[in-house]
Motif scaffolding. Structure first.
Motif, mmCIF file in Angstrom:
data_model
loop_
_atom_site.group_PDB
_atom_site.id
_atom_site.type_symbol
_atom_site.label_atom_id
_atom_site.label_comp_id
_atom_site.label_asym_id
_atom_site.label_seq_id
_atom_site.Cartn_x
_atom_site.Cartn_y
_atom_site.Cartn_z
ATOM 1 N N GLU A 187 1.152 -1.137 -0.243
ATOM 2 C CA GLU A 187 -0.228 0.076 -0.107
ATOM 3 C C GLU A 187 1.173 0.566 0.048
ATOM 4 N N VAL A 188 2.212 1.387 0.571
ATOM 5 C CA VAL A 188 2.649 2.387 0.836
ATOM 6 C C VAL A 188 3.515 2.777 -0.102
ATOM 7 N N VAL A 189 4.164 1.503 -1.004
ATOM 8 C CA VAL A 189 4.844 1.963 -1.819
ATOM 9 C C VAL A 189 4.516 2.420 -2.822
ATOM 10 N N SER A 190 2.874 1.311 -3.726
ATOM 11 C CA SER A 190 2.701 1.849 -4.870
ATOM 12 C C SER A 190 1.639 2.636 -4.509
ATOM 13 N N LYS A 191 1.253 3.289 -3.796
ATOM 14 C CA LYS A 191 0.883 4.789 -3.622
ATOM 15 C C LYS A 191 1.786 5.562 -3.467
#
Ligand code: HT7
Ligand code: ZN
Length: 871
Positions: free
Chosen positions: A865-869
């Motif tokens: 979630e953090v990286v893709s966003k």
């Protein structure tokens, strides 16, 4: 991974009236037997035939029965994360037996082993790693828990509520049964089993009920629990006096564990604490550490009402309990210590960590609208900005109506799982105020900006403030409707006194509700200097073109302690921004006399609180200056700050030396506000003196290091020398410190952090070497935070090295931790996600590493979630 939306919330189709659990703790597995009394939820419109429960893939199902009838594989299905029973009656008993393996649980969610002690962490969704359940906060159940384990190795067996039965089995095992009469969601469940010792005290509530207080730790740490006990009793009294809230069970327990993902957990009657937030002693804990223990003990205690008795309907409402409880603990700390110092520290944290979150790819409202992994939303925004939102309600309503609103909230919703709207509705009902527009603080992300100009009309004695508000776009919305903002203001006369305003008050609360508003003050005899946003009355950025002379004037005369500090910060920002520009343009750096003069005046004023003197004489931090920059030039900011601090040290050497001596304490150590303040100023003076270029000050630091009778002075001296130009002196002090404290895990953590945050060249190699040291353990979050977290978060010059080595290092660690502990991995990756704030070369290097993480196999939901966003 799928996205979960607030708009999709539906009431649960089933409720669980009672939950009976039996844990059989064995060496190679734990058996969890559950007996749940389920009924259909009368509030649910749909009537599904089957029952869907949460359950992690790691559960091994041994038995499943409905009303005594054992189910076979055709009666149910197990999917990733769920178990579905095809058909169930309206009311029934569900029995299950599952096998789990706590020893292999490195994620530290659910039931796990911390240094041989079994413990649980169920918030937010850890209970589903223990057994199949309706693991959502709006399903509240009465729990009875029996724990069975080997008596010699696990003499202490704990769970929520009150102990009701215990016994010995013939095979050397024993058991204890605990009953918690208060219905609670599964996230508040807790179990602890281990060889622990405890200290004990009692508290008599306002209505005369005796409560046993027991704090548990390993035997070697038993002498470090007194401060937590004192803090707990003070919290219990404060919550009675300030909020009218009494404790409700016969016993309150806290257990200290070394392996923990966060600070602590408010499980009903059985808090589990990270050792770093509960253990404290003069020799091993700094003053800041003592204050942290006091604050976290209070925070978890206050959750007993704001969180446990009244809980969240769903995880989007997290700030309902966290924002309110952070506000409560901040007020408690302010009452126990210096109110202004506490406010300054909280605002510093908010303006660096939360403002940068609000400006980054993970920006979200205080009540988020969607998430992939809820663990990623235990954020500065939900906690700290959430607390600011509650503080603004307090400011708008005043203390009496706020208290009436709080009473009404607890009265209306005791035993319920509710929303932030319910909280605001209680505040509205008690005060008669309409907070409809105010609720935008919960639904709109981003930090509002106030641009303020003024004019004075001497012919009519009228002063006008013209305020424009705006808010930058954030991922969820590009347009923002105006916020309802309480702006506290005072006007200073040229003599430096507060001018009387409405009804003689010297501070007024202006209520901003529109994009542009003008506020008129009449009967103002002279052109005033405005003191704006007193007490930091709203979490906003404020622009007003103060001159340097006005800021020096406010530093000396503002009756608002917070704004005196703020004026010093603003002056520091103006001067440092000019130095940064000079550095970037290759011009000679020259320190302004205005700053030296202002600092000298503060340093020589012995009537001031030494803690506030220390705060005022601390230049705006690297992080804050970065936050104020359009593009962060790490090296220029560092160079400008270093130059200014060195120049101040030389210009004010005599004053710093005198103040150092004035702050020496010759009475027994106390973590009292008064002594804390003196040590704070003393160590600030030492930090400047070490920059004055005289070896005698190195000797002074070394002497303080050797003679200190407390960790505040010892650690300050160590860190100052290690981070100074006296690099030759550092290794001996570091090795002396380690040999003295190698058996104290928490002290060793500070030894790791001091080295990891060293701005001198070579820090990365040092960190890499320390990862092989006996003191480091990748499975222990405290070690990871102290070494890897400190390097990436508190060592900007080395982390942002132009060759990208810091970024590569962090990506490697995130990939490794993704498998071991996804929550820690996703928190650690944050510095890389802020890539847009840096120059093009660094942007590319940071994105390359984010992509490398993204391409690695089997990303957890947390990291994904953090990286893709942010890519
Ligand atoms: N309410 C507690 C939250 C918490 C937590 C959340 C996710 C993962 C691990 C955790 N440990 C504790 C802490 C608090 O705010 O009091
Ligand atoms: Zn909390």
């Amino acid at each position: 991974p799928s996205v979960i939306y607030l708009k999709d919330y539906q009431v649960p189709p089933f409720l669980i009236e009672s939950t009976q659990l039996r844990f059989e703790l064995e060496d190679d597995r734990t058996l969890v037997k559950a007996e749940l009394r389920l009924t259909r939820n009368p509030e649910c419109q749909v009537k599904p035939r089957g029952l869907l429960m949460h359950g992690d893939e790691s559960l091994r199902l041994c038995r499943l029965a409905v009303d005594g009838q054992v189910l076979t594989a055709k009666d149910y299905s197990i999917d990733a994360g769920t178990l579905t029973i095809a058909e169930v009656p309206d009311q029934f008993i569900l029995e299950s037996v599952v096998e789990i393996d706590p020893a292999k649980n490195t994620a530290l969610e659910g039931l796990y082993l911390s240094d041989g002690v079994y413990c649980t962490q169920c918030e937010a969704e850890g209970f589903r790693r223990i057994t199949y359940y309706l693991d959502r906060p709006d399903v509240m159940s009465v729990f009875t828990t029996t724990v069975v384990a080997d008596k010699a190795r696990f003499p202490v067996l704990l769970s929520n509520g009150n102990p009701v039965a215990e016994g010995d089995d013939s095979d050397g095992r024993h058991w204890v049964t605990w009953e918690d009469p208060f219905p609670k969601p599964a996230y508040l469940f807790a179990l602890v089993a281990g060889d622990l010792k405890h200290i004990e005290d009692t508290f008599t509530t306002a209505s005369g009920k005796q409560v046993a207080l027991r704090l548990f730790a390993e035997e070697k740490d038993l002498d470090k629990l007194d401060h937590a006990m004192t803090s707990l009793k003070a919290s219990m009294r404060w919550d009675e006096q300030v909020y009218g809230r009494e404790y409700d069970l016969e016993i309150y327990m806290i257990v200290a564990v070394d392996f923990f993902n966060m600070g602590a957990m408010e499980n009903k009657g059985l808090n589990v604490f990270n050792t770093s937030c509960v253990l404290a002693s003069q020799k091993t804990t700094t003053d800041a550490g003592f204050q942290r223990v006091e604050a976290v003990v209070a925070h978890e205690y206050f959750h007993n009402w704001s969180g446990n008795r009244v809980t969240c309907r769903d995880w989007f409402q997290l700030s309902l309990k966290e924002g309110f409880t952070v506000f409560r603990d901040a007020e408690f700390s302010a009452d126990m210590n210096s109110r202004t110092v506490k406010r300054v520290e909280d605002v510093q944290l908010l303006r660096t960590a939360q403002f940068s979150e609000d400006a980054g790819p993970m920006a979200h409202p205080v009540r988020p609208a969607s998430f992939i992994e809820i663990s990623n939303f235990y954020t500065m925004t939900v906690y700290e900005k959430g607390a600011e939102v509650v503080r603004m309600i307090h400011t708008l309503l005043g203390p009496d109506q706020f208290r009436a609103g709080s009473d009404l909230y607890f009265e209306r919703h005791d035993g319920q799982a509710v929303t932030t709207d319910d909280f605001v509705a209680a505040m509205e009902a008690a005060s008669g105020r309409d907070l409809t527009q105010f609720k935008r603080w919960y639904s709109q992300a981003g930090t509002p900006v106030l641009d303020i100009t003024d004019e004075y009309d001497p012919s009519e004695s009228v002063y006008r403030l013209r305020v424009k508000q705006s808010c930058p776009p954030t991922p969820e919305a590009s347009e923002k409707a105006p916020f309802h903002i309480p702006l506290q203001v005072g006007l200073l006369s040229p003599e430096g006194t507060d001018m009387p305003l409405e009804n003689g008050a010297t501070t007024v609360t202006l209520e901003l509700t529109e994009s542009e508003q003008t506020f008129t003050f009449t009967g103002i005899p002279q052109k005033p200097v405005p003191s704006l946003l007193r007490g930091f009355s709203a979490p906003v950025k404020l622009n007003y073109a103060y001159s340097q002379a006005e800021l020096v004037f406010l530093m000396q005369h503002d009756s608002d302690g917070f704004n005196r500090w703020e004026a010093a910060q603003k002056l520091g920002v103006i001067i440092l921004q000019a130095l940064i520009a000079d550095y970037q343009a290759g011009r000679e750096l020259i320190l302004s006399d205005a700053l030296v003069g202002a600092y000298r005046a503060v340093l020589n004023d012995t009537t001031l609180d030494p803690a506030m003197v220390a705060k005022v004489l601390t230049l705006p931090s690297q992080a804050y200056l970065g936050e104020l920059s359009t593009q962060i030039d790490v090296d220029a900011i560092h160079a400008a700050r270093e130059f200014a601090m060195n120049a101040l040290a030389c210009a004010l050497e005599a004053e710093f030396s005198q103040a150092y001596k004035r702050c020496l304490i010759d009475v027994a150590y106390q973590p009292s506000a008064e002594q804390v303040a003196q040590r704070m100023l003393k160590n600030l003076c030492l930090s400047y003196l070490l920059r004055a270029g005289k070896p005698e000050y190195l000797a002074l630091a070394q002497q303080q290091f050797s003679d200190a009778d407390n960790m505040t002075d010892e650690q300050a001296a160590l860190a100052l020398v290690v981070h100074s130009n006296y690099q030759d002196a550092a290794p001996a002090m570091l090795s002396q410190f380690y040999s003295r404290w190698s058996q104290e895990s928490l002290v060793v953590n500070s030894w790791l952090a001091v080295q990891a945050s060293n701005p001198c060249p070579g820090a990365l190699s040092q960190v890499e070497a320390l990862m092989q040291h006996e003191a480091f353990n990748m499975k222990n979050p405290n070690k990871v935070r102290s070494l890897i977290g400190a390097f990436c978060g508190q060592n900007p010059v080395n982390f942002h090295a132009k060759d990208g080595s810091g970024y590569r290092f962090l990506a490697d660690q995130v990939v490794a931790l993704n498998e071991l502990n996804p929550q820690i991995a996703s928190r650690l990756v944050a510095p890389l996600t802020k890539w847009k704030r840096y120059d093009e070369t660094r942007q590319q290097l940071m994105r390359d590493q984010l992509q490398r993480i993204m391409d690695s196999a089997e990303l957890s939901r947390d990291v994904y979630e953090v990286v893709s966003k942010s890519i």
